[in-house]
Design an enzyme around this catalytic site. Structure first.
Site: not given
Lengths: 381, 381
Positions: A271, A309, A314
């Site tokens: 994380d 992406c 994007c």
């Protein structure tokens, strides 16, 4: 099977890929968990977080206990319902934040007394209270309450701290076991290996935790300013002493290359606030390195951030547009770049999962190094 | 038929419902246009704005000419592509912002010289330059460049200002006509009626504009601090002098009840920052009035903001959650409440469109008053 368990589906060297099964669904590993500090992944709607490919979120005990309060969230149906995240949630214990965020704190054998950073009122966290709060939130994976000394520190200081953390780990586990007798089907409690960068203390901590017994094992106290090489050495000194059938979680890590290096050393879960925090600061991760969208060189750049992406930043916008909204301080800049960075992190772990499943991790890393030799996300393997 | 035109589909008293056809699609009227000041509707992705039911956005010449620059947007393919909004865009002329936002400004017959609020550099706007910028942006509906004196002002002051604005309207139209000879198929230019709250000056302005001839007529210089009754009286003194076959646009308005009252008086189009700005300030519009989500009474409120609203804030979250994220200053609060407020405004104009089409606007308003007598969004009819 409803119970929490870890299924290893493939191995490649020390790296593994698999599934962590929880009461709220399964987590593909290696897994990156976006951080939902205050019951929101900053600048993201929960369905958008899911669209990035995230299986699991992290929630922060410290922040949620102070606002809106664990008992309140329980009355409102638990954290999953409150923040509209139907998937698995892992919660930290508040230990790290209490140590690092709270100015006025007093650590005793019993626990930690501290003042809220919001309104200054006095609060208390102990292993028992930390587990109670995580139960009230409805967490799928609860973390033991531990002490996190700041580095650098002497062997003696860390040794004492580890001893306290291991006593607290025992109390945390006992509190969790009392919960599970009532209602904790499919839930898990992870121990946290401490010991700074001292291999002997990491070993001692890993052994002490296994004597207690947990559903998974985290490695804490790293990524707090030490060099990446020290972090990797500590992983190499620790991971072999953890049970291979249980998931391993490296807390608070990290940059893309930290993650790749840690996966190679047997870590399954991560994380970090970096993708969302960087996004709010106008930085975008790409496989060619990190880009600072504030830079004037993007003002007329018609190209997408990353043509491969699939995120909205994007697909829908040019670098010129992202530069414009970053420079203008528009909220959409934080929204788009957080979405992009979380997507980038999920594409990274998905790519690692496939490489491990195909037993071609070495080739994956070699290709990565050849194609992107100057990447800021270079792998220190 | 590709040309810009207005199709009236229904009438009810002075109110009308119809379609404004543009090069980028049609606009259902009465229409509310969200404001996309700096090439973004604040805290919203463009597809989310569309989901609220918006057909058309407003873009600001003043903000866009300063950053990122009109020529740059033109090089990048125009504003539609730049901000990924495929539907119609109306742009203002920059006049209002130059007058109200720029400290150092000098008005001459030629135009307005002023300093950028971003970096202090000197800029110049004239009718010709304002139309040129709007052409570069690729606007579907361009507005004439006019002077906007602040109220209250004397009859003499407003009279001089109207005279200047009408000369500028003629120059704006001439510049637009030169553009249309080249490339402006399906595009429109609207005149702006000025005259403060003086009926004789409004009449004179309306007549002067019609002598020039425009595709639509806006009413400017209202909602600048005058009482609602003065605004409605001015509409009643102005609208009957505008051609019935052309769309009418009340600029910068307003609160929900301003919109209802103006629709009753024959207005077709509106824009206002109120729904998004209020959203960023923790305020939510509902048919029962505006709610301040900062209020502690929502801390444990499990109910949705508005059970009939289809937006994500209402479908996915409780008032307690919205209170929490507003109090915590989380970006998701601005995202959810902007989305909700824009949805509320679109539901309002959709409801008005249906009432007008069914010739039951009086009944609609009577029901509204009966059901929500204490609404802050009460109609002053």
């Amino acid at each position: 099977m409803n119970g929490f368990h870890f299924e290893v589906l493939g191995r490649d060297g020390a790296a593994r890929t698999g599934l962590v099964h929880t009461a709220h669904g399964s987590i593909r590993t290696p897994a990156f968990m976006p951080v939902g500090t205050a019951a929101t992944v900053k600048a993201m709607l929960p369905q958008s977080v899911r669209e990035t490919g995230a299986d699991v979120l992290l929630g922060n005990t410290y922040h949620l206990m102070l606002r809106p309060g664990a008992e309140r969230i329980a009355r409102l149906g638990g954290l999953h319902k409150f923040m509209d995240w139907p998937g698995p949630i892992l919660t930290d214990s508040g230990g790290f934040q209490v140590m690092s965020l709270s100015d006025l704190r007093k650590i005793t054998e019993e626990g930690v007394r501290f003042r809220s950073h919001i309104d200054g009122h006095e609060e208390f966290l102990s292993p028992e209270r930390a587990m109670e709060i995580q139960r009230l939130l409805g967490s799928d994976i609860q973390m033991v309450f531990d002490e996190c000394p700041s580095l650098p520190a002497t062997h003696g200081t860390i040794e004492k701290s580890v001893a306290l953390s291991m006593r607290w780990a025992g109390r945390s586990r006992a509190a969790f076991v009392r919960q599970t007798e009532l209602e904790r089907e499919g839930r898990a409690c992870f121990g946290i290996v401490q010991g700074g960068t001292f291999a002997d203390l990491r070993l001692r901590s890993a052994e002490a935790l296994q004597e207690i017994g947990f559903e998974g094992y985290a490695i804490g106290g790293l990524a707090v300013g030490e060099p990446q090489s020290a972090m990797f050495e500590t992983l190499e000194a620790t991971v072999p002493h953890l049970p291979p059938e249980k998931p391993r979680y490296l807390m608070g890590v990290g940059k893309p290359d930290d993650i790749v290096g840690a996966v190679m050393r047997g870590i399954d879960m991560f994380d970090c606030v970096l993708p969302t925090r960087s996004g709010r600061n106008g930085q975008a991760f790409t496989f060619e390195g990190a880009l600072n969208l504030k830079n004037a060189r993007f003002a007329d750049d018609e190209a997408p951030l990353d043509p491969a992406c699939p995120c909205p930043a994007c697909r829908q916008f040019s670098r010129a547009y992202l530069h414009h909204v970053v420079k203008s301080g528009e909220i959409i800049a934080a929204m788009l770049l957080s979405w992009h960075n979380l997507t980038h992190y999920q594409r990274l772990v998905e790519s690692l999962r496939q490489a491990i499943a195909g037993a071609r991790l070495d080739a994956w890393i070699a290709t990565y190094r050849d194609e992107f030799p100057n990447a800021e996300t270079q792998i220190s393997g």
